[in-house]
Enzyme design. Structure first.
Site, PDB file in Angstrom:
ATOM      1  CB  SER A 158      -0.954  -0.039   1.194  1.00  0.00           C
ATOM      2  OG  SER A 158      -1.939   0.958   1.099  1.00  0.00           O
ATOM      3  CG  ASP A 204      -6.486  -2.193  -4.150  1.00  0.00           C
ATOM      4  OD1 ASP A 204      -7.144  -1.515  -3.346  1.00  0.00           O
ATOM      5  OD2 ASP A 204      -5.251  -2.294  -4.108  1.00  0.00           O
ATOM      6  CG  HIS A 236      -5.438  -2.216  -0.526  1.00  0.00           C
ATOM      7  ND1 HIS A 236      -4.619  -1.650  -1.484  1.00  0.00           N
ATOM      8  CD2 HIS A 236      -4.993  -1.735   0.683  1.00  0.00           C
ATOM      9  CE1 HIS A 236      -3.736  -0.859  -0.904  1.00  0.00           C
ATOM     10  NE2 HIS A 236      -3.922  -0.911   0.404  1.00  0.00           N
TER      11      HIS A 236
END
Length: 288
Positions: A158, A204, A236
């Site tokens: 991320s 995601d 995600h």
């Protein structure tokens, strides 16, 4: 025609070259190869061929990042190893990427998963912290003698993935970068010179591939060794728990570019496919 770099990695151990009346040694095998010849089973396994240990890095004992955990092969006869620093994402701790530590280390790497100075740190800060962790690993950690300071890489999830792109930009001497479902407000990475594998996730909703992973990949230089893997029907958080697809291609990328181990090229070129992969793009054949 194969490049000179490729030729220097070919084992020619049974021959000698005579030139000008002098007998010179043949080209040596790639000195960075670690472990037996790989198979699909070996890169999909939860553990590789190396026994490993781990040690905690206290936040109070380091500067530039928030401490972490080092995972490393215990052998003292296999030479030094390449090393990788891994950052978690926004609001997360190193526990979110901890599964990668033993999995990658057992394949023949020294791995440090880090905590960031603040769980709210943005990608640029996470990039600097990844580099600080590598500097600590190679200069003052208890395993520094096991690490080859010239063969280093970065990974992150991320905002940590966005940080790995930032780290690759500021330190072009790195050998590999693997952003995992990366997030960053910067969309153009045309100055990156580090071989980069970007792993995105089809579903995601935090860092949608259309506005993050895909434009990051397409903005990388055309001549760079790069790849884009999109996980099929994944979210995600897919890289934050044990994931065979993330592991096998991360291992292959790190081996290929940190260890110059062309035995792993077979898993990257031709482009892989399968039910776990929504899309895969690559600049095969690799030049590095």
């Amino acid at each position: 025609m194969p490049s000179l770099k490729r030729l220097t990695l070919v084992a020619v151990t049974a021959l000698a070259v005579t030139f000008g009346g002098q007998v010179t040694p043949a080209l040596a095998a790639n000195p960075y190869e670690r472990g037996p010849a790989p198979t699909v089973a070996s890169i999909e396994a939860t553990r590789g061929p190396f026994a490993i240990a781990q040690t905690t890095v206290a936040r109070s004992g380091v500067t530039g990042f928030g401490g972490g955990t080092i995972y490393y092969p215990t052998t003292t006869t296999a030479g030094t190893f390449g090393a990788v620093a891994i950052s978690p994402g926004y609001t997360a701790s190193q526990s979110s990427v901890a599964w990668l530590g033993p999995r990658l280390a057992s394949q023949g790497f020294v791995i440090i998963t880090i905590d960031t100075l603040s769980t709210l740190d943005q990608p640029a800060s996470r990039g600097r912290q990844l580099l600080a962790a590598l500097d600590y690993l190679t200069a003052s950690s208890t395993v520094r003698t096991r690490v080859d300071a010239g063969r280093l890489g970065v990974m992150g999830h991320s905002m940590g993935g966005g940080g790995s792109l930032a780290a690759a930009t500021s330190r072009p001497g790195l050998q590999a970068a693997i952003p995992l479902t990366p997030w960053n407000t910067t969309k153009t990475w045309s100055s990156v010179q580090v071989p980069t594998l970007i792993i995105g996730a089809e579903n995601d909703s935090v860092a949608p591939v259309a506005s993050h992973a895909e434009p990051f990949y397409t903005s990388l230089p055309a001549g760079l060794d790069k790849a884009y893997l999109e996980l099929n029907n994944a979210s995600h958080s897919a890289p934050t728990s044990s994931n065979v697809t993330v592991a096998k291609y991360s291992i292959s990328w790190l081996k290929r570019f940190i260890d110059n181990d062309t035995r792993y090229e077979q898993f990257l070129c031709p482009k892989p496919a399968g039910p776990a992969i929504q899309e895969y793009r690559d600049t095969c054949p690799h030049a590095g």
